[in-house]
Design a protein around this motif. Structure first.
Motif, short mmCIF file in Angstrom:
data_model
loop_
_atom_site.label_atom_id
_atom_site.label_comp_id
_atom_site.label_asym_id
_atom_site.label_seq_id
_atom_site.Cartn_x
_atom_site.Cartn_y
_atom_site.Cartn_z
N ILE A 137 10.97 -11.59 6.37
CA ILE A 137 9.75 -10.08 5.79
C ILE A 137 10.24 -10.01 4.38
O ILE A 137 11.29 -10.14 3.62
CB ILE A 137 9.55 -8.75 6.00
N VAL A 138 9.33 -10.75 3.39
CA VAL A 138 9.83 -11.09 2.04
C VAL A 138 8.63 -9.90 1.12
O VAL A 138 7.19 -9.77 1.32
CB VAL A 138 9.62 -11.86 0.91
N ASP A 139 8.92 -8.57 0.23
CA ASP A 139 7.74 -7.86 -0.46
C ASP A 139 8.40 -7.41 -1.34
O ASP A 139 10.28 -7.53 -2.48
CB ASP A 139 7.64 -6.97 0.21
N ARG A 140 8.27 -6.56 -1.69
CA ARG A 140 8.84 -4.88 -2.39
C ARG A 140 7.62 -3.80 -2.43
O ARG A 140 6.69 -3.94 -2.48
CB ARG A 140 8.44 -5.36 -4.36
N ILE A 141 8.26 -3.08 -1.54
CA ILE A 141 7.99 -2.11 -1.55
C ILE A 141 7.53 -0.81 -2.25
O ILE A 141 8.86 -0.76 -2.92
CB ILE A 141 8.35 -1.65 -0.12
N THR A 142 6.58 -0.24 -2.87
CA THR A 142 6.23 0.65 -3.91
C THR A 142 5.95 1.70 -4.01
O THR A 142 5.68 3.14 -4.26
CB THR A 142 5.74 -0.06 -5.40
N HIS A 143 5.13 2.10 -1.92
CA HIS A 143 4.38 3.12 -2.08
C HIS A 143 5.50 3.15 -1.12
O HIS A 143 6.43 2.97 -0.32
CB HIS A 143 3.23 2.57 -0.99
N GLU A 144 5.35 5.05 -0.97
CA GLU A 144 6.67 5.93 -0.59
C GLU A 144 6.49 5.55 1.15
O GLU A 144 7.00 5.70 1.95
CB GLU A 144 7.01 7.18 -0.52
N GLU A 145 5.38 5.43 1.21
CA GLU A 145 4.91 5.37 3.15
C GLU A 145 4.97 3.72 3.30
O GLU A 145 4.54 3.86 4.73
CB GLU A 145 4.23 6.41 3.46
N GLN A 146 5.14 3.02 2.58
CA GLN A 146 4.78 1.55 3.12
C GLN A 146 4.90 1.42 3.91
O GLN A 146 5.10 0.30 4.91
CB GLN A 146 4.37 0.61 2.15
N TRP A 147 6.54 1.21 3.89
CA TRP A 147 8.00 0.99 5.12
C TRP A 147 7.89 0.97 6.16
O TRP A 147 7.49 0.33 7.14
CB TRP A 147 9.31 1.52 4.99
N GLN A 148 6.18 1.41 6.53
CA GLN A 148 6.30 2.25 8.12
C GLN A 148 5.80 0.84 8.46
O GLN A 148 5.42 0.76 9.58
CB GLN A 148 5.09 3.13 7.77
N ASN A 149 4.74 0.00 7.63
CA ASN A 149 3.96 -0.88 7.69
C ASN A 149 5.21 -1.88 9.05
O ASN A 149 4.15 -2.80 9.59
CB ASN A 149 3.46 -1.47 6.83
N LEU A 150 6.53 -1.73 8.68
CA LEU A 150 8.04 -2.02 9.24
C LEU A 150 7.71 -1.98 10.31
O LEU A 150 8.78 -2.65 11.19
CB LEU A 150 8.43 -3.29 8.24
N ALA A 151 7.39 -0.31 10.27
CA ALA A 151 8.37 0.15 11.69
C ALA A 151 8.44 -0.32 13.08
O ALA A 151 8.92 -0.23 14.13
CB ALA A 151 8.53 1.66 11.11
N HIS A 152 7.25 -0.57 13.25
CA HIS A 152 7.13 -1.40 14.70
C HIS A 152 7.40 -2.75 15.36
O HIS A 152 7.46 -4.04 15.64
CB HIS A 152 5.90 -0.98 15.53
N ARG A 153 7.67 -3.34 13.67
CA ARG A 153 8.15 -5.33 13.59
C ARG A 153 9.63 -5.53 14.15
O ARG A 153 10.66 -4.20 13.74
CB ARG A 153 7.43 -5.40 12.31
N HIS A 154 10.06 -6.71 15.03
CA HIS A 154 10.95 -6.92 14.89
C HIS A 154 11.10 -8.85 14.36
O HIS A 154 9.93 -9.41 14.72
CB HIS A 154 10.59 -7.29 16.08
N TYR A 155 11.80 -8.84 13.24
CA TYR A 155 11.88 -9.28 12.62
C TYR A 155 13.54 -9.77 12.05
O TYR A 155 14.42 -8.32 11.78
CB TYR A 155 11.50 -9.24 11.18
N ALA A 156 14.10 -10.95 11.50
CA ALA A 156 15.78 -11.16 11.03
C ALA A 156 16.28 -10.07 10.10
O ALA A 156 17.77 -10.27 9.74
CB ALA A 156 15.67 -12.61 10.77
N HIS A 157 14.89 -10.55 8.82
CA HIS A 157 15.64 -9.72 7.66
C HIS A 157 14.57 -9.68 6.49
O HIS A 157 13.38 -9.77 7.00
CB HIS A 157 16.45 -11.29 6.77
N TYR A 158 14.61 -8.90 5.82
CA TYR A 158 14.03 -8.57 4.64
C TYR A 158 14.39 -8.93 3.43
O TYR A 158 15.75 -8.50 2.89
CB TYR A 158 13.66 -6.50 5.11
N LEU A 159 13.91 -9.40 2.63
CA LEU A 159 14.08 -9.93 1.60
C LEU A 159 12.93 -8.72 0.07
O LEU A 159 11.93 -8.97 0.37
CB LEU A 159 14.28 -11.15 1.56
#
Length: 329
Positions: A30-52
């Motif tokens: 997963i590659v992104d730049r999270i700027t909204h304080e709640e946007q991390w929750q879009n990933l809360a149910h995901r299974h992935y190897a890396h975040y960049l």
């Protein structure tokens, strides 16, 4: 591994959902730049190897030979963005860098274009040709520029990824869009406004022949958008990849904002109530009154999965996400 840029956004996170739940894949970056304080929750149910972070990606890619595909959904997606230099850097140059890396390393590349490239619709909404399009804003132009650049690489026999496709997403709605604020879909705004005030505000019909709330859009459920992207991904891994090119992603059937708002309120099991307001000044002259995707090109390459109807998509969105305590997919 599969790289998804914009993977914490609405479409990107639902593509990751599709890979997790439909294809049993968790080898995802997963590659992104999270700027909204709640946007991390879009990933809360995901299974992935890396975040960049997005600025780490190009260095991270150097020397790698284990990348199956790059799905490039990351962009400045606000149609109201006025800083064109930011659009050039993020929506054009970053995309060109990824395209070139995929071409050099023989990796499939799939990217987000937009129906905003079609402008006022006077040239139609046919993905068979993008000639003579005139977008209405800088965002749409940045997407159109990259579409033109990609096709020019092909025409000039310059390096291209082995499989590639650009997706002209029409009006996508659905779970995980909550961080988009003003740019969130009218479906989400209807749920929020109606819950808080008992009514939904829609624009008056400011053009001759357009009644209040009857501006038309091709509304496509985000799960359907993810399904199309997955089709191309699986095709690229098979013996007969889908033809390279630019494809519309819509339902092929325009519906009104009034229909959409009514479907949301009906899905909430409440009597619909709509209030009509003047269109904001910053949208006048830059507003699409009608969009409807021509879908024969996608059907012609063998995509057969049916799209949700507006009512069915909205019902799933409202009843399985918006009214839940945990509204994230």
């Amino acid at each position: 591994m599969i790289v998804i840029t914009g993977g914490a956004g609405m479409i990107g996170s639902i593509i990751a959902w599709h890979l997790n739940t439909r294809l049993n894949r968790d080898d995802i970056v997963i590659v992104d730049r999270i700027t909204h304080e709640e946007q991390w929750q879009n990933l809360a149910h995901r299974h992935y190897a890396h975040y960049l972070d997005k600025d780490q990606l190009m260095d991270w890619l150097q020397g790698r030979n284990d990348i199956e595909a790059i799905i490039h959904m990351g962009a400045i997606s606000a149609t109201t963005e006025r800083d064109f230099n930011k659009l050039v850097t993020t929506n054009i140059q970053y995309s060109q860098n990824l395209w070139n890396w995929c071409a050099d390393n023989k990796v499939p590349f799939f990217y987000a274009s937009s129906a905003a490239t079609y402008g006022d619709g006077s040239q139609g909404y046919d993905d068979a040709s993008i000639d003579n399009l005139r977008p209405l804003n800088g965002y749409g132009y940045s997407k159109h520029f990259f579409d033109q650049w990609a096709l020019r690489q092909v025409r000039n026999n310059l390096p291209v990824p082995p499989s590639w496709a650009g997706f002209k997403f029409f009006n996508v709605y659905g779970p995980n869009e909550y961080h988009k604020e003003r740019m969130a879909s009218v479906a989400f705004h209807t749920f929020r406004q109606f819950s808080e005030t008992g009514t939904m505000k829609l624009f008056k019909g400011t053009r001759a022949g357009v009644e209040d709330g009857m501006q038309m859009r091709d509304f496509v459920y985000v799960k359907d958008a993810a399904s199309v992207v997955s089709f191309f991904l699986e095709s690229a891994a098979g013996n007969k990849p889908a033809p390279n090119g630019i494809y519309n992603i819509g339902t092929g059937k325009a519906r009104s904002f009034k229909d959409l708002a009514t479907a949301v309120m009906t899905g909430m099991a409440r009597e619909p109530h709509i209030t009509f307001i003047d269109m904001p000044q910053d949208l006048q002259g830059k507003y699409q009154y009608f969009t409807e995707a021509t879908m024969s090109k996608l059907a012609g390459i063998g995509y057969r999965q049916p799209f949700h109807s507006l009512e069915d998509g909205v019902r799933d969105y409202v009843q399985n996400y918006l009214i839940k305590e945990d509204k994230y997919c």
